[in-house]
Design a protein around this motif. Sequence first.
Motif, mmCIF file in Angstrom:
data_model
loop_
_atom_site.group_PDB
_atom_site.id
_atom_site.type_symbol
_atom_site.label_atom_id
_atom_site.label_comp_id
_atom_site.label_asym_id
_atom_site.label_seq_id
_atom_site.Cartn_x
_atom_site.Cartn_y
_atom_site.Cartn_z
ATOM 1 N N UNK A 127 48.243 85.943 69.126
ATOM 2 C CA UNK A 127 47.777 84.723 68.459
ATOM 3 C C UNK A 127 48.971 83.814 68.196
ATOM 4 N N UNK A 128 50.036 84.396 67.631
ATOM 5 C CA UNK A 128 51.214 83.575 67.333
ATOM 6 C C UNK A 128 51.946 83.192 68.609
ATOM 7 N N UNK A 129 51.888 84.048 69.650
ATOM 8 C CA UNK A 129 52.464 83.654 70.935
ATOM 9 C C UNK A 129 51.691 82.470 71.510
ATOM 10 N N UNK A 130 50.358 82.488 71.347
ATOM 11 C CA UNK A 130 49.557 81.343 71.791
ATOM 12 C C UNK A 130 49.891 80.093 71.016
ATOM 13 N N UNK A 131 50.113 80.258 69.694
ATOM 14 C CA UNK A 131 50.532 79.112 68.875
ATOM 15 C C UNK A 131 51.842 78.540 69.404
ATOM 16 N N UNK A 132 52.801 79.410 69.678
ATOM 17 C CA UNK A 132 54.106 78.957 70.176
ATOM 18 C C UNK A 132 53.981 78.288 71.541
ATOM 19 N N UNK A 133 53.209 78.919 72.443
ATOM 20 C CA UNK A 133 53.040 78.334 73.782
ATOM 21 C C UNK A 133 52.300 77.003 73.706
ATOM 22 N N UNK A 134 51.347 76.913 72.779
ATOM 23 C CA UNK A 134 50.666 75.636 72.595
ATOM 24 C C UNK A 134 51.611 74.549 72.126
ATOM 25 N N UNK A 135 52.517 74.891 71.201
ATOM 26 C CA UNK A 135 53.519 73.917 70.760
ATOM 27 C C UNK A 135 54.455 73.546 71.915
ATOM 28 N N UNK A 136 54.791 74.551 72.751
ATOM 29 C CA UNK A 136 55.616 74.248 73.927
ATOM 30 C C UNK A 136 54.916 73.237 74.831
ATOM 31 N N UNK A 137 53.616 73.451 75.056
ATOM 32 C CA UNK A 137 52.860 72.511 75.881
ATOM 33 C C UNK A 137 52.826 71.125 75.242
ATOM 34 N N UNK A 138 52.685 71.084 73.915
ATOM 35 C CA UNK A 138 52.679 69.795 73.209
ATOM 36 C C UNK A 138 53.971 69.026 73.463
ATOM 37 N N UNK A 139 55.091 69.765 73.405
ATOM 38 C CA UNK A 139 56.398 69.128 73.601
ATOM 39 C C UNK A 139 56.576 68.699 75.054
ATOM 40 N N UNK A 140 56.132 69.544 75.982
ATOM 41 C CA UNK A 140 56.322 69.254 77.412
ATOM 42 C C UNK A 140 55.606 67.974 77.827
ATOM 43 N N UNK A 141 54.409 67.752 77.277
ATOM 44 C CA UNK A 141 53.601 66.598 77.724
ATOM 45 C C UNK A 141 53.711 65.407 76.773
#
Length: 557
Positions: free
Chosen positions: A197-211
């Motif tokens: 769940x927290x890995x998904x949170x982190x990856x989601x934030x990564x995607x937010x930053x990337x785009x």
Amino acid sequence: MTEHAALFGRAALVARDPDKFDTVPELIQRERDALSYERDHKWHGPFMLWYSISLCAIGAATQGWDQTGSNGANLSFPQEFGLANPETGEVNPGRDEWVVGVVNAIIFLTAGLVGAFIVDPLNYYFGRRGEIFITACCLTATPIGSAFAKSWEGLFAARFVMGIGIGAKNATVPIYSAEMAPARIRGALVMFWQLWVVAGIFLGFCANVIVKDTGRISWRLQLGSAFIPSFLLGIGIFFCPESPRWLMKHNKHAKGFRSMMRLRADPIIAARDFYYSYVIYEEEIKVARGSNYFTRLWDCFAVPRIRRANYGASTVMIAQQMCGINIISFYSSTIFRNAGYTATEALYASLGYGAIQVVSTIPTLFLIDTKGRRTLTLLTFPGMCIFLLAGGLSLLNTTGSRAEKIGPVVLFVYLFTICYSLGEGPVAFQYSAEVFPTIQREQGMAWAVCINNTFAGVLSLTFPRMQTVMTATGAFGFYAGLNLIAWFMIFCFVRETKQLTLEELDQVFSVPTKHFISHELTVSLPYILKRYILRRKVAKPPQIIEKEEKVEDVLAS
């Protein structure tokens, strides 16, 4: 199953007292070696066990990614649909704040009020694997639909359906993981749910930053990227075995044992675990014979043993929302921007929040089965209260440099997150997945997920307006106070379950609630105060609950 009669005969002898298998003369040397290796190597297991647990944990990443996709999208989608000031980006006060809140909240409201309660029929007709595949398809399609929304009403509709899939998935994946995991490491293995769940949170934030630099479509990409883990889950689940306990419940014992064989390192270990589960299941079915979905759901409130388990599961689930972690998960970018960061800086600060959650959750993989679920939550809730209150008070500072104003806010939010990740975060779903009997497991978990997601929806719905009416400091202080209430609730209703088999938990919840609370107040609390506060050397008091040792005793009761 007749070809395995001799194996099950030896396994039954081991199951009577698993810690004393050396005294069973019927075991052959290979089986004795396998049991010894299992005892001495806690993390030993076949590839399929690790593959299945890890793949199911990817399902948890969908929830985390969905949360953070909307977290970043909150900075720009309100402007797209005329809900925010085009210059400042702040949501228009009044009706538009409620619109933003309901768009964010709807996935949790439908998860709790709809998705959680279709779990039983989906599991009954399609099995654990089939149900997970169906929800994975739903959670692959709906983020893509969100990305193509032309109005806030369209976005609301896509997230409405997404919530149903999330609720159904959230209630099944922890059960599936718990039913496959060996008792000695069940807590740590099912903990992969929270870790991912927290890995998904982190990856989601990564995607937010990337785009973030893609212009007006950035929020669409942030929401749409959440299809990735669900797509992987839908493909990978085909290679997993079905839950042995689900097959047992549907009188497919041969298939159930073959499934257990794929999940254990040796046939004697598989036979021992399958036999033990079967014996306890037969006792449970005698009690539940003739029941249907609604009577089993009612049993979660009417049968004393199950009701006490429900108290504990409901408590840890609602405490997860009361602690306030999801005001950070849902709105951290908005909070940091309102505190003085630019939109880009707010996204990076949120990325740091996600990274800290991942790193801080890893130690709990090893602590949850040694320190215990109850102990971890009781130790960390006071810290969450202090740091959340400190973060809210830091928002009152309007003097000095920008770093002096914003730095303390971010620091205390991060410290609050560390405390959450070491306690309540990993415990909630882990505890709820293991405390219910096999017969009521779907209904009990459905109710627990309903509690968790419904209150997550209420939190998400109300926070935008709460910031305006109470100010951000008032909102932080409100949730800091709820942390203290949650601590008291956990003290009264959450019982320790570490290193017990799923079936041995009947004994844990056999003690009436009033006796348990009385023991904790008059025996355990004074010991804690004397030993850890006053630093006195006092003898540890006897436990009110003793662990069951023999399967015959379970049958006799």
